[in-house]
Design an enzyme around this catalytic site. Structure first.
Site, PDB file in Angstrom:
ATOM      1  N   TYR A  33       9.222  31.481  -2.118  1.00 42.30           N
ATOM      2  CA  TYR A  33       8.473  31.284  -3.358  1.00 42.30           C
ATOM      3  C   TYR A  33       8.015  29.846  -3.489  1.00 42.30           C
ATOM      4  O   TYR A  33       8.473  28.970  -2.755  1.00 42.30           O
ATOM      5  CB  TYR A  33       9.323  31.697  -4.564  1.00 42.30           C
ATOM      6  CG  TYR A  33      10.411  30.713  -4.951  1.00 42.30           C
ATOM      7  CD1 TYR A  33      11.556  30.578  -4.174  1.00 42.30           C
ATOM      8  CD2 TYR A  33      10.281  29.889  -6.068  1.00 42.30           C
ATOM      9  CE1 TYR A  33      12.557  29.676  -4.521  1.00 42.30           C
ATOM     10  CE2 TYR A  33      11.273  28.976  -6.425  1.00 42.30           C
ATOM     11  CZ  TYR A  33      12.406  28.880  -5.646  1.00 42.30           C
ATOM     12  OH  TYR A  33      13.391  27.975  -5.983  1.00 42.30           O
ATOM     13  N   ARG A  52       4.042  23.714   2.002  1.00 40.98           N
ATOM     14  CA  ARG A  52       5.471  24.065   2.109  1.00 40.98           C
ATOM     15  C   ARG A  52       5.646  25.578   2.162  1.00 40.98           C
ATOM     16  O   ARG A  52       6.513  26.082   2.875  1.00 40.98           O
ATOM     17  CB  ARG A  52       6.254  23.466   0.946  1.00 40.98           C
ATOM     18  CG  ARG A  52       7.765  23.622   1.127  1.00 40.98           C
ATOM     19  CD  ARG A  52       8.557  22.901   0.052  1.00 40.98           C
ATOM     20  NE  ARG A  52       8.263  23.418  -1.261  1.00 40.98           N
ATOM     21  CZ  ARG A  52       8.656  22.842  -2.393  1.00 40.98           C
ATOM     22  NH1 ARG A  52       9.376  21.744  -2.363  1.00 40.98           N
ATOM     23  NH2 ARG A  52       8.351  23.372  -3.559  1.00 40.98           N
ATOM     24  N   ARG A 100      15.298  50.607   4.120  1.00 44.97           N
ATOM     25  CA  ARG A 100      16.289  49.535   4.252  1.00 44.97           C
ATOM     26  C   ARG A 100      16.922  49.510   5.640  1.00 44.97           C
ATOM     27  O   ARG A 100      17.525  50.494   6.069  1.00 44.97           O
ATOM     28  CB  ARG A 100      17.385  49.685   3.192  1.00 44.97           C
ATOM     29  CG  ARG A 100      18.351  48.494   3.193  1.00 44.97           C
ATOM     30  CD  ARG A 100      19.471  48.626   2.185  1.00 44.97           C
ATOM     31  NE  ARG A 100      20.328  47.450   2.222  1.00 44.97           N
ATOM     32  CZ  ARG A 100      21.305  47.255   3.125  1.00 44.97           C
ATOM     33  NH1 ARG A 100      21.543  48.184   4.047  1.00 44.97           N
ATOM     34  NH2 ARG A 100      22.036  46.155   3.102  1.00 44.97           N
ATOM     35  N   HIS A 102      18.349  46.109   8.373  1.00 41.18           N
ATOM     36  CA  HIS A 102      18.382  44.651   8.512  1.00 41.18           C
ATOM     37  C   HIS A 102      17.309  44.131   9.469  1.00 41.18           C
ATOM     38  O   HIS A 102      16.757  43.061   9.257  1.00 41.18           O
ATOM     39  CB  HIS A 102      19.751  44.187   8.998  1.00 41.18           C
ATOM     40  CG  HIS A 102      20.832  44.334   7.959  1.00 41.18           C
ATOM     41  ND1 HIS A 102      21.291  45.555   7.549  1.00 41.18           N
ATOM     42  CD2 HIS A 102      21.524  43.409   7.261  1.00 41.18           C
ATOM     43  CE1 HIS A 102      22.229  45.380   6.634  1.00 41.18           C
ATOM     44  NE2 HIS A 102      22.394  44.093   6.436  1.00 41.18           N
ATOM     45  N   LYS A 149      12.270  27.384   1.172  1.00 41.01           N
ATOM     46  CA  LYS A 149      12.273  27.745  -0.252  1.00 41.01           C
ATOM     47  C   LYS A 149      12.399  29.262  -0.395  1.00 41.01           C
ATOM     48  O   LYS A 149      11.456  29.978  -0.759  1.00 41.01           O
ATOM     49  CB  LYS A 149      11.025  27.195  -0.954  1.00 41.01           C
ATOM     50  CG  LYS A 149      11.235  27.060  -2.461  1.00 41.01           C
ATOM     51  CD  LYS A 149      10.273  26.080  -3.063  1.00 41.01           C
ATOM     52  CE  LYS A 149      10.347  26.041  -4.586  1.00 41.01           C
ATOM     53  NZ  LYS A 149      11.642  25.690  -5.141  1.00 41.01           N
ATOM     54  N   GLU A 182      21.693  17.775  -3.684  1.00 38.06           N
ATOM     55  CA  GLU A 182      20.582  17.892  -4.644  1.00 38.06           C
ATOM     56  C   GLU A 182      21.063  18.729  -5.811  1.00 38.06           C
ATOM     57  O   GLU A 182      22.195  19.211  -5.823  1.00 38.06           O
ATOM     58  CB  GLU A 182      19.358  18.534  -3.976  1.00 38.06           C
ATOM     59  CG  GLU A 182      19.609  19.956  -3.496  1.00 38.06           C
ATOM     60  CD  GLU A 182      18.394  20.601  -2.828  1.00 38.06           C
ATOM     61  OE1 GLU A 182      17.250  20.223  -3.127  1.00 38.06           O
ATOM     62  OE2 GLU A 182      18.617  21.511  -2.008  1.00 38.06           O
ATOM     63  N   LEU A 207      16.099  20.636  -0.152  1.00 39.85           N
ATOM     64  CA  LEU A 207      14.703  21.060  -0.097  1.00 39.85           C
ATOM     65  C   LEU A 207      13.839  19.801  -0.215  1.00 39.85           C
ATOM     66  O   LEU A 207      14.125  18.933  -1.051  1.00 39.85           O
ATOM     67  CB  LEU A 207      14.402  22.003  -1.275  1.00 39.85           C
ATOM     68  CG  LEU A 207      12.964  22.505  -1.340  1.00 39.85           C
ATOM     69  CD1 LEU A 207      12.735  23.601  -0.304  1.00 39.85           C
ATOM     70  CD2 LEU A 207      12.631  23.029  -2.734  1.00 39.85           C
TER      71      LEU A 207
HETATM   72  N1  PDD Z   1      12.850  24.324  -7.889  1.00 43.05           N
HETATM   73  N2  PDD Z   1      15.650  21.456  -4.825  1.00 43.05           N
HETATM   74  C1  PDD Z   1      15.770  22.754  -5.162  1.00 43.05           C
HETATM   75  C2  PDD Z   1      16.997  23.488  -4.729  1.00 43.05           C
HETATM   76  C3  PDD Z   1      14.759  23.392  -5.889  1.00 43.05           C
HETATM   77  O1  PDD Z   1      14.871  24.694  -6.207  1.00 43.05           O
HETATM   78  C4  PDD Z   1      13.619  22.646  -6.289  1.00 43.05           C
HETATM   79  C5  PDD Z   1      12.494  23.278  -7.065  1.00 43.05           C
HETATM   80  C6  PDD Z   1      13.549  21.291  -5.941  1.00 43.05           C
HETATM   81  C7  PDD Z   1      12.362  20.437  -6.292  1.00 43.05           C
HETATM   82  O2  PDD Z   1      11.219  20.822  -5.569  1.00 43.05           O
HETATM   83  P1  PDD Z   1       9.747  20.587  -6.155  1.00 43.05           P
HETATM   84  O3  PDD Z   1       9.680  19.153  -6.524  1.00 43.05           O
HETATM   85  O4  PDD Z   1       8.862  20.929  -5.030  1.00 43.05           O
HETATM   86  O5  PDD Z   1       9.585  21.483  -7.357  1.00 43.05           O
HETATM   87  C8  PDD Z   1      14.574  20.736  -5.191  1.00 43.05           C
HETATM   88  C9  PDD Z   1      11.823  25.104  -8.543  1.00 43.05           C
HETATM   89  C10 PDD Z   1      11.054  24.314  -9.545  1.00 43.05           C
HETATM   90  C11 PDD Z   1      12.442  26.367  -9.090  1.00 43.05           C
HETATM   91  O6  PDD Z   1      13.239  26.938  -8.369  1.00 43.05           O
HETATM   92  O7  PDD Z   1      12.105  26.792 -10.199  1.00 43.05           O
END
Ligand code: PDD
Length: 287
Positions: A33, A52, A100, A102, A149, A182, A207
């Site tokens: 996403y 990304r 379904r 894997h 992501k 993070e 991330l």
């Molecule tokens: N989250 N780290 C994680 C684990 C994240 O899920 C996100 C973003 C970030 C920051 O990434 P960016 O600056 O590209 O938004 C760092 C989004 C906003 C979410 O899951 O809603």
């Protein structure tokens, strides 16, 4: 006015916006996403977000559900149909629908795509930034590929809920060496006594936030030094400032960690000036 979503080729009211029970995103979290901020009618940093997305898809060997140009048009259309001036656009791509199993489905299985948009009151976030937010800390129990992501966010969801129940906004994950990786949905930063911004390198354990990268550009513009290295909670508590970054959160001052104040317990000047200068530096694409 009902909210409108784009689901696999159609624009539909949310009440009718459904995906198949055998969507692999639903069954295996087999999807990725992106969240882009929409500010003053512009999509913020769309290019790096779609770059990304491309990387996440490649890492998981999922193909693009449509051309990049077509996706840009869909994003703009969903924003337009929902009359979003300030808020966010969300996109999710999964490996598609298949019985379904894997193993990857047949090569001709189409990836599934959903795009939604919603309004967010920019004043609410600005008010929050004036007060700052609290974070808690938790052991990082996520898989190694947090650079992708992926929609597999269960540890993040549990951490975030724990934060809320502790009266905080965010949870910072701590690695085996006692260093901050993070936040559950944000990148983590501190400002040292000499004004240097410190954030963990994006090669491993986090991330690579798009906001994080743009904040580095903002810092350069403001003449601030950035150091990419890991830091401990002890260092963060002794730092001049701490803050978090993410799309829509932008730069959000952190005033307490595990209920202990960061510096004097008030939002720092550096975080607020980075926040103020962000929109000028970020890429803006008319929605
Ligand atoms: N989250 N780290 C994680 C684990 C994240 O899920 C996100 C973003 C970030 C920051 O990434 P960016 O600056 O590209 O938004 C760092 C989004 C906003 C979410 O899951 O809603």
């Amino acid at each position: 006015m009902p909210r409108i979503a784009y689901v696999n080729g159609r624009y539909v009211p949310h009440a009718d916006a459904t995906v198949h029970i055998e969507d692999r995103g639903y069954q295996f979290a087999d999807g990725v996403y992106e969240v882009c901020e929409v500010a003053r009618g512009y999509i913020v940093d769309m290019t790096p977000h779609l770059d990304r997305l491309d990387r996440s898809l490649r890492e998981l060997r999922i193909s693009w559900p449509m051309s990049r140009k077509a996706l840009e048009i869909v994003m703009a259309e969903v924003i337009r149909r929902n009359h979003v001036e300030n808020g966010m656009v969300y996109l999710q791509v999964t490996r598609g629908v298949a019985p379904r199993d894997h193993y990857f489905p047949a090569a001709n299985t189409a990836p599934a795509i959903v795009v939604t948009a919603k309004r967010i009151d920019p004043h609410a976030s600005a008010t929050k930034a004036q007060a700052g937010v609290k974070v808690i800390t938790l052991p990082d129990n996520r898989w190694e590929r947090v650079d992708i992501k992926s929609v597999g966010l269960l540890p993040n969801v549990l951490a975030k809920q724990k934060a809320r129940e502790a009266g905080a906004t965010e949870a910072w994950f701590i690695d085996a060496d006692g260093k901050v990786t993070e936040g559950a949905s944000t990148n983590a930063w501190i400002v040292t006594s000499d004004g240097t911004l410190v954030t963990r390198p994006a090669e491993h354990g986090i991330l690579r936030g798009v906001t994080r990268t743009t904040v580095m550009d903002v810092a350069a513009k403001l003449g601030l030094k950035v150091e990419e290295r890991a830091f401990t909670v002890e260092e963060a508590l002794k730092a001049k400032e701490a803050f978090i970054t993410a799309a829509t959160t932008l730069v959000m001052p952190v005033v307490a960690i595990d209920d202990k104040p960061v510096a004097n317990g008030h939002p720092g000047e550096t975080a607020l000036s980075l926040r103020a200068a962000f929109f000028d530096v970020a890429e803006k694409t008319q929605a």
